[in-house]
Design an enzyme around this catalytic site. Structure first.
Site, PDB file in Angstrom:
ATOM      1  N   ASP A   1      13.184 -10.058  13.795  1.00 58.77           N
ATOM      2  CA  ASP A   1      13.215 -10.308  12.348  1.00 58.77           C
ATOM      3  C   ASP A   1      13.226 -11.818  12.191  1.00 58.77           C
ATOM      4  O   ASP A   1      14.185 -12.483  12.602  1.00 58.77           O
ATOM      5  CB  ASP A   1      14.490  -9.686  11.738  1.00 58.77           C
ATOM      6  CG  ASP A   1      14.571  -9.928  10.228  1.00 58.77           C
ATOM      7  OD1 ASP A   1      13.883 -10.822   9.703  1.00 58.77           O
ATOM      8  OD2 ASP A   1      15.353  -9.208   9.578  1.00 58.77           O
ATOM      9  N   ILE A   2      12.174 -12.369  11.608  1.00 62.39           N
ATOM     10  CA  ILE A   2      12.061 -13.833  11.558  1.00 62.39           C
ATOM     11  C   ILE A   2      13.060 -14.470  10.596  1.00 62.39           C
ATOM     12  O   ILE A   2      13.212 -15.687  10.578  1.00 62.39           O
ATOM     13  CB  ILE A   2      10.613 -14.316  11.261  1.00 62.39           C
ATOM     14  CG1 ILE A   2      10.174 -13.979   9.830  1.00 62.39           C
ATOM     15  CG2 ILE A   2       9.625 -13.775  12.285  1.00 62.39           C
ATOM     16  CD1 ILE A   2       8.933 -14.760   9.377  1.00 62.39           C
TER      17      ILE A   2
ATOM     18  N   ASN B   1       2.556 -14.469  12.446  1.00 69.57           N
ATOM     19  CA  ASN B   1       1.805 -13.667  11.469  1.00 69.57           C
ATOM     20  C   ASN B   1       2.702 -13.062  10.391  1.00 69.57           C
ATOM     21  O   ASN B   1       2.238 -12.803   9.283  1.00 69.57           O
ATOM     22  CB  ASN B   1       1.066 -12.565  12.240  1.00 69.57           C
ATOM     23  CG  ASN B   1       0.533 -11.483  11.332  1.00 69.57           C
ATOM     24  OD1 ASN B   1      -0.530 -11.620  10.742  1.00 69.57           O
ATOM     25  ND2 ASN B   1       1.290 -10.394  11.172  1.00 69.57           N
TER      26      ASN B   1
ATOM     27  N   SER C   1      -2.430 -19.048   4.267  1.00 66.30           N
ATOM     28  CA  SER C   1      -3.287 -18.413   3.262  1.00 66.30           C
ATOM     29  C   SER C   1      -3.935 -19.494   2.413  1.00 66.30           C
ATOM     30  O   SER C   1      -3.340 -20.554   2.183  1.00 66.30           O
ATOM     31  CB  SER C   1      -2.441 -17.507   2.360  1.00 66.30           C
ATOM     32  OG  SER C   1      -3.211 -17.062   1.268  1.00 66.30           O
TER      33      SER C   1
ATOM     34  N   ALA D   1       5.446 -18.468  -6.033  1.00 61.27           N
ATOM     35  CA  ALA D   1       6.333 -18.525  -4.865  1.00 61.27           C
ATOM     36  C   ALA D   1       5.553 -18.373  -3.556  1.00 61.27           C
ATOM     37  O   ALA D   1       5.745 -19.137  -2.604  1.00 61.27           O
ATOM     38  CB  ALA D   1       7.383 -17.425  -4.976  1.00 61.27           C
ATOM     39  N   TYR D   2       4.671 -17.365  -3.517  1.00 58.27           N
ATOM     40  CA  TYR D   2       3.914 -17.104  -2.280  1.00 58.27           C
ATOM     41  C   TYR D   2       3.044 -18.306  -1.916  1.00 58.27           C
ATOM     42  O   TYR D   2       3.038 -18.775  -0.780  1.00 58.27           O
ATOM     43  CB  TYR D   2       3.060 -15.845  -2.476  1.00 58.27           C
ATOM     44  CG  TYR D   2       2.188 -15.477  -1.284  1.00 58.27           C
ATOM     45  CD1 TYR D   2       2.734 -14.850  -0.173  1.00 58.27           C
ATOM     46  CD2 TYR D   2       0.812 -15.742  -1.300  1.00 58.27           C
ATOM     47  CE1 TYR D   2       1.929 -14.504   0.908  1.00 58.27           C
ATOM     48  CE2 TYR D   2       0.011 -15.403  -0.222  1.00 58.27           C
ATOM     49  CZ  TYR D   2       0.580 -14.781   0.886  1.00 58.27           C
ATOM     50  OH  TYR D   2      -0.221 -14.440   1.964  1.00 58.27           O
ATOM     51  N   GLY D   3       2.290 -18.810  -2.919  1.00 57.91           N
ATOM     52  CA  GLY D   3       1.399 -19.945  -2.662  1.00 57.91           C
ATOM     53  C   GLY D   3       2.165 -21.161  -2.159  1.00 57.91           C
ATOM     54  O   GLY D   3       1.751 -21.828  -1.207  1.00 57.91           O
TER      55      GLY D   3
ATOM     56  N   THR E   1      -4.739  -4.451   3.648  1.00 55.00           N
ATOM     57  CA  THR E   1      -3.486  -4.079   4.309  1.00 55.00           C
ATOM     58  C   THR E   1      -2.519  -3.643   3.214  1.00 55.00           C
ATOM     59  O   THR E   1      -2.858  -3.706   2.022  1.00 55.00           O
ATOM     60  CB  THR E   1      -2.873  -5.295   5.042  1.00 55.00           C
ATOM     61  OG1 THR E   1      -2.548  -6.284   4.048  1.00 55.00           O
ATOM     62  CG2 THR E   1      -3.814  -5.884   6.073  1.00 55.00           C
TER      63      THR E   1
END
Ligand SMILES: NC(=O)c1ccc[n+]([C@@H]2O[C@H](COP(=O)([O-])OP(=O)(O)OC[C@H]3O[C@@H](n4cnc5c(N)ncnc54)[C@H](OP(=O)(O)O)[C@@H]3O)[C@@H](O)[C@H]2O)c1
Length: 285
Positions: free
Chosen positions: A61-62, A88, A138, A191-193, A230
């Site tokens: 678990d990272i 990944n 990404s 947030a993701y970006g 995915t």
């Protein structure tokens, strides 16, 4: 000489699983599926066994330093080092998510940026000469850069940016979101970006740090897999095997290839994200 070994994080499904599949066919050594959930990891091993592929499994678990530490100990004891690390594992809140933005910021940056960083900080000392490191970032990261204030853009692209400065910037994003003034401070409401931009900037920082390292020929790069079907993005036009192609290419760069180093790639080509506009015109994820 110890057996060569590769670790792929978050590889019980999706692009990570496809990366393991390709590496089982092309890497001369042991390939590790890792997963935060032991059951999901073991199921992935069973599925790959049906394809006559024989990866090994270790829990990871990272977001847990304890879990990262256990993997490090295991690799040291059983392999005496590490040859390829593919970071990944990642998460993305769905666009329809009703989770508060404060939570999205903290959890996305916590997993995608700090989790990746913690894995690197623990495992980099194990990297042998000629190792390859790949972070799955990404184009959302470069698109987020396109939505940022000039001062932040300059800092994140700086060729003298250090790891502590980058960590401070990522923490600043989270605390500015909590204070409700992130947009006034030049951050995007994404947030993701932002978390993936942190990973892209980290790649450049880490590659620069390798210049002074006594171990020869260690290459650190990151990539965008494209839009891949995915659980994260079911509508993606690429298959997971296609999405894994650039990660696998970077993981298998030949001995003394010399480059790419510290770059961000898509479809096996360098995306010049330090130039205005590059990589900013792409569908998110
Ligand atoms: N799909 C796309 O179009 C796309 C585009 C650009 C970038 N990416 C990036 O590509 C990578 C792989 O994504 P994917 O599309 O294959 O998504 P996915 O199918 O959702 O797989 C993500 C993997 O990461 C694992 N993971 C999440 N949090 C973790 C943690 N704390 N510790 C360890 N593993 C963790 C997940 O494990 P669980 O099964 O336990 O949740 C899963 O194995 C991610 O970094 C993603 O951001 C994807």
């Amino acid at each position: 000489m110890s057996k060569r070994v590769v670790v792929v994080t978050g590889s019980n499904k999706g692009i990570g699983l496809a990366t393991v599949r390709a590496l089982c066919k092309n890497f001369d050594g042991d390939v590790f599926v890792t997963a935060r959930d032991e059951g999901r990891g073991q199921q992935a091993i069973k599925d790959l066994e049906k394809e006559n592929l024989h990866p090994k499994f270790h829990q990871l678990d990272i977001t847990s330093k304890e879990s990262i530490g256990k993997l490090k100990e295991f690799l040291e004891k059983n392999y005496g080092g590490l040859d390829v690390l593919v970071n990944n594992a990642g998460i993305a809140y769905k666009s329809a998510s009703t989770a508060p933005f404060t939570e999205q910021a903290e959890v996305s940056v916590g997993c995608n940026f700090f989790g990746t960083l913690d894995v690197c900080d623990a495992l980099f000392p194990l990297l042998r000469p000629h190792s390859r490191v790949v972070h799955v970032a990404s184009r959302a990261g470069t698109m987020a850069l396109g939505k940022m204030g000039k001062e932040l853009v300059t800092k994140l692209r700086s060729s003298t940016l250090t790891q502590p400065e980058l960590i401070a910037l990522m923490n600043q994003f989270v605390s500015d979101v909590k204070a409700g003034n992130h947009e006034a401070k030049g951050w995007p409401a994404w947030a993701y970006g932002t978390s993936k931009l942190g990973v892209i900037a980290l790649t450049a920082v880490q590659a620069r740090a390798m210049t002074g390292d006594s171990r020869e020929d260690i290459l650190i790069n990151c990539c965008c897999p494209g839009l891949v079907a995915t659980d994260m993005y079911p509508k993606g036009p690429k298959t997971p095997d296609q999405g894994a192609e650039t990660s696998v290419y970077l993981a298998l760069l030949p001995v003394n290839a010399g480059k790419p180093q510290g770059e961000f790639l898509g479809e096996k080509k360098v995306i010049p994200w330090l130039k205005d506009g590059a990589g900013m015109n792409f569908n998110p994820l």
